[in-house]
Design an enzyme around this catalytic site. Structure first.
Site, short mmCIF file in Angstrom:
data_model
loop_
_atom_site.label_atom_id
_atom_site.label_comp_id
_atom_site.label_asym_id
_atom_site.label_seq_id
_atom_site.Cartn_x
_atom_site.Cartn_y
_atom_site.Cartn_z
N GLY A 80 0.49 -1.30 -0.10
CA GLY A 80 -0.04 -0.10 0.15
C GLY A 80 0.88 1.51 0.08
O GLY A 80 2.77 0.75 0.42
N CYS A 81 0.33 2.43 -0.35
CA CYS A 81 1.30 4.00 0.23
C CYS A 81 1.44 4.38 1.12
O CYS A 81 2.72 4.33 0.70
CB CYS A 81 -0.43 4.93 -1.35
SG CYS A 81 -1.18 4.85 -0.25
N TYR A 82 0.68 4.19 2.04
CA TYR A 82 1.13 4.82 3.26
C TYR A 82 2.13 3.09 3.54
O TYR A 82 3.03 3.67 4.59
CB TYR A 82 -0.10 4.73 3.89
CG TYR A 82 -0.79 5.50 3.26
CD1 TYR A 82 -0.44 7.44 4.05
CD2 TYR A 82 -2.68 6.06 4.16
CE1 TYR A 82 -1.13 8.82 4.02
CE2 TYR A 82 -2.98 6.98 3.64
CZ TYR A 82 -2.78 7.95 3.91
OH TYR A 82 -3.60 9.07 4.47
N ALA A 83 1.62 2.67 3.40
CA ALA A 83 2.86 1.54 4.24
C ALA A 83 3.92 1.46 3.62
O ALA A 83 5.03 1.43 4.28
CB ALA A 83 1.68 -0.02 4.00
#
Length: 340
Positions: free
Chosen positions: A143-146
Site C-alpha cells: 500500500g502507498c502509506y505502508a
C-alpha cells in the site's frame, strides 16, 4: 513480453500505462476495464495521447491469457478471483490488498470478506526481499502509506534504536489515493483549502501491513498508531513518524545510520541535513525522500518521508517489482527524478 493491466481506467492503471509505454522490454497488449470497457482510453486518461486509437477491453480471462505479465489495479477484494484462475506461467503484480496480509483475522478486522491468502510482499528495500521477489511468480504490491511509513522507520527498528510498540504516525495523502470512484468528500469544492483526518482512531487498513513487515524485520512486536489525513492535492504522501528512543543519540548519528541503511538504493534518498522532504519533489518519480531528527526534549526520533502515492506508492513500485521478477535492471522504465 506481452503485458496486461486489469483496472487500467483507474488512477494507478493510468500511471502504469504511462510508465510502461516507455519500457523497452514490456509491450502493452491488454488494457482492460470494468465499467469503462469499450471507452476510448484518452476519454479517461487524456494525457496518454499515444493511445488515442485504443479503447479499454472487457475484463475477461481470455484477454488475460494473452499476457506474460499482468498488473491488477482493482479495488481491494476484486483481484483474487481472477488471479486464482491464472496459470503459474503468467506472472502477476497485484496492486490491491488481497494478498498483503498473512493472517485472516487481520483481514477480517480491516477489510472484511474472504481472505485470499498471502503472496510475496513487494517492497524491494526490505532486507532479503529482492531475492524472494526475483523467485516469485506472484507479488503483492504494498500500500502507498505502508510503503512510506515502512521505509521511514525501517533503519531505526532494524538497528534497535526505538521502542517498537510505541510508534506514532500522522500522514497526509493526495486525493488520488482514494480511487477514481465519485465521492462527495473528494469533490474539488470539498477538498480545496482544507485538511481533514479520516479513518480516525487506528482503523486504517495499512496499519497491520506495516506492523507485519516491521515485526518480521525486527523479530519484535510492533504497534503503530496511525492517523491519515486527506490533503488538497491530487497526488503525494508526506508522513511524519515519531518513536521513543531506547537510549540517547544525536541527529547526526541517526542520519549516518539511515545513510548506511539505504546506501546503494536507487529510489530511497536520505536528504542532506537541513533539507526537508516535499511531495512536489517526488511527483512522477519512484523515489522516497527521507529526513531524520532527534527531539532531545521528548527523547523521540522524528522521521519525515515523502513519496508519490501513484509512483513508489503504487504503479512505480509495481513496475520495479516486475523488473526484478523478470531479471531486468529494477530502474528500467522508471525515474528517481521528480517532475518539479
Amino acid at each position: 513480453m506481452n503485458v496486461g493491466i486489469v483496472g487500467a481506467s483507474g488512477y494507478s492503471g493510468g500511471e502504469l500505462i504511462r510508465l510502461l509505454s516507455n519500457h523497452p522490454k514490456f509491450e502493452l497488449t491488454y488494457l482492460a476495464a470494468v465499467t469503462n470497457a469499450g471507452e476510448q482510453i484518452t476519454s479517461i486518461h487524456p494525457s496518454l495521447v499515444e493511445f488515442s486509437s485504443r479503447c479499454f477491453e472487457e475484463t475477461t480471462l481470455e484477454g488475460m491469457l494473452r499476457c506474460d505479465l499482468l498488473f491488477f489495479a482493482l479495488p481491494h477484494g476484486a483481484s483474487a478471483s481472477w488471479i486464482s484462475q491464472l496459470p503459474e506461467a503468467i506472472k502477476v503484480v497485484d496492486l490491491g490488498a488481497d494478498y498483503r496480509l498473512e493472517g485472516s483475522s487481520q483481514w477480517n478486522t480491516y477489510y472484511g470478506g474472504e481472505h485470499a491468502g498471502f503472496l510475496q510482499y513487494g517492497l524491494p528495500e526490505l532486507p532479503g526481499n529482492r531475492a524472494l521477489i526475483a523467485e516469485a511468480s506472484r507479488v503483492a504490491n504494498p500500500g502507498c502509506y505502508a510503503t512510506a511509513i515502512t521505509l521511514g522507520i525501517l533503519p531505526a527498528i532494524s538497528h534497535g534504536l526505538i521502542h517498537s510498540e510505541d510508534i506514532v504516525v500522522v500522514a497526509a495523502s493526495g486525493t488520488t489515493g482514494a480511487g477514481r470512484s465519485a465521492k462527495v468528500g473528494l469533490l474539488a469544492s470539498e477538498v480545496s483549502s482544507s485538511l481533514t483526518s479520516y479513518k480516525f482512531g487506528g482503523v486504517h487498513q495499512h496499519t497491520p501491513e506495516i506492523e507485519q513487515s516491521l515485526s518480521k524485520v525486527s523479530g519484535r512486536k510492533v504497534k503503530l498508531s496511525f492517523t491519515p489525513i486527506l490533503a488538497p492535492m491530487p497526488r503525494g504522501i508526506l508522513a511524519t513518524i515519531t518513536a521513543v528512543l531506547k537510549a540517547p543519540v544525536d541527529t547526526q548519528k541517526v542520519h549516518e545510520i539511515y545513510d548506511g541503511a539505504f546506501a546503494g538504493e536507487t529510489f530511497v534518498h536520505v536528504l542532506p541535513a537541513g533539507q526537508m522532504p516535499q511531495t512536489s519533489a517526488v511527483t512522477g518519480s519512484n523515489s522516497a525522500h527521507i529526513q531524520v531528527a532527534v527531539d532531545g526534549h521528548t527523547n523521540r526520533l522524528i522521521v519525515s518521508v515523502s513519496i508519490d502515492n501513484l509512483g513508489k506508492g503504487a504503479a512505480g513500485q509495481a513496475l520495479q517489482n516486475a523488473n526484478i521478477m523478470f531479471g531486468y535492471e529494477e530502474n528500467l522504465g522508471l525515474s528517481s527524478q521528480g517532475v518539479r
